[in-house]
Scaffold this motif. Structure first.
Motif, PDB file in Angstrom:
ATOM      1  N   UNK A   1       0.830  -1.209   0.000  1.00 58.69           N
ATOM      2  CA  UNK A   1       0.000   0.000   0.000  1.00 58.69           C
ATOM      3  C   UNK A   1       0.860   1.254   0.000  1.00 58.69           C
ATOM      4  N   UNK A   2       1.864   1.264   0.865  1.00 54.77           N
ATOM      5  CA  UNK A   2       2.707   2.446   1.007  1.00 54.77           C
ATOM      6  C   UNK A   2       3.593   2.697  -0.209  1.00 54.77           C
ATOM      7  N   UNK A   3       3.827   1.658  -1.016  1.00 51.71           N
ATOM      8  CA  UNK A   3       4.626   1.847  -2.223  1.00 51.71           C
ATOM      9  C   UNK A   3       3.887   2.701  -3.248  1.00 51.71           C
ATOM     10  N   UNK A   4       2.556   2.673  -3.188  1.00 52.72           N
ATOM     11  CA  UNK A   4       1.750   3.460  -4.109  1.00 52.72           C
ATOM     12  C   UNK A   4       1.698   2.898  -5.522  1.00 52.72           C
ATOM     13  N   UNK A   5       2.221   1.709  -5.730  1.00 50.52           N
ATOM     14  CA  UNK A   5       2.274   1.133  -7.070  1.00 50.52           C
ATOM     15  C   UNK A   5       0.971   0.467  -7.501  1.00 50.52           C
ATOM     16  N   UNK A   6       0.162   0.058  -6.534  1.00 50.25           N
ATOM     17  CA  UNK A   6      -1.028  -0.729  -6.861  1.00 50.25           C
ATOM     18  C   UNK A   6      -2.274  -0.144  -6.217  1.00 50.25           C
ATOM     19  N   UNK A   7      -3.385  -0.286  -6.911  1.00 51.61           N
ATOM     20  CA  UNK A   7      -4.683  -0.068  -6.309  1.00 51.61           C
ATOM     21  C   UNK A   7      -4.921  -1.271  -5.406  1.00 51.61           C
ATOM     22  N   UNK A   8      -5.241  -1.072  -4.152  1.00 49.24           N
ATOM     23  CA  UNK A   8      -5.329  -2.168  -3.197  1.00 49.24           C
ATOM     24  C   UNK A   8      -6.517  -3.088  -3.457  1.00 49.24           C
ATOM     25  N   UNK A   9      -7.417  -2.692  -4.340  1.00 48.81           N
ATOM     26  CA  UNK A   9      -8.526  -3.566  -4.733  1.00 48.81           C
ATOM     27  C   UNK A   9      -8.167  -4.432  -5.943  1.00 48.81           C
ATOM     28  N   UNK A  10      -6.974  -4.266  -6.461  1.00 46.11           N
ATOM     29  CA  UNK A  10      -6.498  -5.055  -7.589  1.00 46.11           C
ATOM     30  C   UNK A  10      -6.231  -6.489  -7.117  1.00 46.11           C
ATOM     31  N   UNK A  11      -6.780  -7.496  -7.795  1.00 50.16           N
ATOM     32  CA  UNK A  11      -6.564  -8.887  -7.389  1.00 50.16           C
ATOM     33  C   UNK A  11      -5.092  -9.306  -7.384  1.00 50.16           C
ATOM     34  N   UNK A  12      -4.260  -8.592  -8.103  1.00 48.96           N
ATOM     35  CA  UNK A  12      -2.829  -8.898  -8.119  1.00 48.96           C
ATOM     36  C   UNK A  12      -2.247  -8.753  -6.710  1.00 48.96           C
ATOM     37  N   UNK A  13      -2.699  -7.750  -5.982  1.00 48.58           N
ATOM     38  CA  UNK A  13      -2.203  -7.531  -4.621  1.00 48.58           C
ATOM     39  C   UNK A  13      -2.550  -8.721  -3.740  1.00 48.58           C
ATOM     40  N   UNK A  14      -3.765  -9.188  -3.840  1.00 46.24           N
ATOM     41  CA  UNK A  14      -4.216 -10.346  -3.060  1.00 46.24           C
ATOM     42  C   UNK A  14      -3.315 -11.545  -3.333  1.00 46.24           C
ATOM     43  N   UNK A  15      -3.000 -11.749  -4.604  1.00 45.71           N
ATOM     44  CA  UNK A  15      -2.150 -12.880  -4.986  1.00 45.71           C
ATOM     45  C   UNK A  15      -0.716 -12.687  -4.507  1.00 45.71           C
ATOM     46  N   UNK A  16      -0.226 -11.454  -4.523  1.00 45.33           N
ATOM     47  CA  UNK A  16       1.128 -11.169  -4.048  1.00 45.33           C
ATOM     48  C   UNK A  16       1.270 -11.530  -2.570  1.00 45.33           C
ATOM     49  N   UNK A  17       0.229 -11.246  -1.798  1.00 43.25           N
ATOM     50  CA  UNK A  17       0.253 -11.529  -0.368  1.00 43.25           C
ATOM     51  C   UNK A  17      -0.003 -13.009  -0.106  1.00 43.25           C
ATOM     52  N   UNK A  18      -0.747 -13.652  -1.004  1.00 42.74           N
ATOM     53  CA  UNK A  18      -1.022 -15.080  -0.848  1.00 42.74           C
ATOM     54  C   UNK A  18      -2.295 -15.381  -0.090  1.00 42.74           C
ATOM     55  N   UNK A  19      -3.238 -14.448  -0.118  1.00 43.82           N
ATOM     56  CA  UNK A  19      -4.521 -14.651   0.549  1.00 43.82           C
ATOM     57  C   UNK A  19      -5.578 -15.058  -0.464  1.00 43.82           C
ATOM     58  N   UNK A  20      -6.576 -15.809  -0.004  1.00 45.41           N
ATOM     59  CA  UNK A  20      -7.705 -16.092  -0.897  1.00 45.41           C
ATOM     60  C   UNK A  20      -8.678 -14.913  -0.844  1.00 45.41           C
TER      61      UNK A  20
END
Length: 67
Positions: free
Chosen positions: A26-45
């Protein structure tokens, strides 16, 4: 509910490291936090990620994370 290393609620498991990774992304500002890519990066379902988004402040409080 377990608070030391992970929060478990209705088969939802979110660890402190998951939250810290979320904050770092989030703090990097690179991604919209609702983007499914973020979820996959963290490893959450989907359910875990939605729970994290909807309960972020409460989860941070439980882990003693100051945001």
């Amino acid at each position: 509910m377990i608070l030391q290393n992970s929060i478990e609620n209705n088969n939802i498991n979110i660890s402190k490291s998951d939250v810290l990774e979320f904050i770092e992304i989030r703090d990097s500002g690179e991604y919209n936090m609702y983007n499914p890519v973020v979820r996959k990066m963290i490893g959450l379902d989907k359910r875990e990620y939605k729970y994290l988004l909807n309960n972020f402040d409460e989860i941070c409080d439980r882990y003693g994370i100051d945001v």
